[in-house]
Write an enzyme that holds these catalytic residues in place. Structure first.
Site, short mmCIF file in Angstrom:
data_model
loop_
_atom_site.label_atom_id
_atom_site.label_comp_id
_atom_site.label_asym_id
_atom_site.label_seq_id
_atom_site.Cartn_x
_atom_site.Cartn_y
_atom_site.Cartn_z
N SER A 147 15.45 49.72 7.22
CA SER A 147 14.43 48.91 7.89
C SER A 147 14.44 47.45 7.48
CB SER A 147 13.04 49.50 7.63
OG SER A 147 12.73 49.46 6.24
N SER A 188 26.77 48.56 -6.33
CA SER A 188 26.37 47.25 -6.83
C SER A 188 27.33 46.79 -7.91
CB SER A 188 24.95 47.33 -7.43
OG SER A 188 24.61 46.13 -8.11
N TYR A 192 19.36 51.26 -13.16
CA TYR A 192 20.05 50.94 -11.89
C TYR A 192 21.56 50.99 -12.06
CZ TYR A 192 20.83 48.39 -7.48
OH TYR A 192 21.23 48.01 -6.22
#
Length: 243
Positions: A10, A141, A154
């Site tokens: 989105s 990433s 992360y």
């Protein structure tokens, strides 16, 4: 009817990827999102204005019951539809020094990226193998490759998805389903809005942050027939920024 499923589609990178897969690859889009109804609706309107379908699938990618029920219901309603492309883009950060990282911050980040990869990929992989065609693209990433201070959770999540990408690619290559990962560096997005761009860009040989559309162009290539001999790869898109 051929679809591309994009999780976390989105906003930010996900939004750019949805738009590019529709525009460049002419895929109808299955846009997964977690909570932002208005943002998802805006992407849907933009894609459908071009004459392609965009269906919204609201669920938490780390919730096996929600993923399973939503995907099964959609498949029943669309028996002739084929999901040829999956972009595992959903992710989240809860940054902070590891010593202060609580269990909730650890679990949320790991579950969204790693469990999300597992749950959603499981929901489409069997059909890809049966059709002997598919493109799975995992958004990882730079943090998952070199690690990043303040992002142990992360980095762990994205590093795990990188390893899973390489392993799965070897399992299913004979079925002509490719699995690759895209590792962005500093890209203009909600996740980098608070970063000190003026200082960080000094570390980047190209001397700037990237744009979401540039990442989407790479994903579009990996989702196409042009990438048919590329699998198990982690492709960096970071302006030359390495450890």
């Amino acid at each position: 009817m051929k679809f591309a499923l994009v999780t976390g589609g989105s906003r930010g990178l996900g939004r750019a990827i949805c738009l590019q897969l529709a525009r460049e690859n002419q895929y109808h889009i299955l846009l997964n999102y977690h909570s932002n109804d208005s943002a998802a609706g805006e992407v849907q309107k933009e894609i459908e204005a071009s004459g392609l379908r965009c269906e919204l699938l609201k669920f938490d990618v780390s919730d096996p019951d929600a993923v399973g029920a939503t995907m099964e219901e959609w498949k029943k309603k669309n028996p002739d539809a084929v999901i040829e492309v999956l972009v595992n883009n959903a992710g989240m950060t809860k940054d902070g020094l590891f010593i202060w990282t609580n269990q909730k911050a650890w679990d949320q980040v790991i579950k969204t990226s790693l469990d999300g990869f597992y749950q959603v990929t499981q929901s489409v992989l069997k059909e890809m193998l049966q059709k002997r065609y598919g493109r799975i693209i995992n958004m990882v990433s730079l943090s998952g490759l070199k690690g990043n201070p303040g992002q142990v959770n992360y980095s762990a999540a994205k590093g795990a998805v990188i390893a899973a990408t390489k392993a799965l690619a070897q399992e299913i290559g004979k079925r002509k389903v490719t699995v690759n990962a895209v590792a962005p560096g500093f890209i203009h997005s909600d996740m980098t809005a608070e970063f000190d761009e003026s200082e960080l860009k000094k570390l980047i040989p190209l001397n700037r942050f990237g744009e979401a559309e540039e990442v989407a162009n790479l994903v579009s290539f990996l989702a196409s027939d042009k990438s048919s001999y590329i699998t198990g790869e982690v492709i960096n898109i970071n302006g030359g920024l390495y450890s």
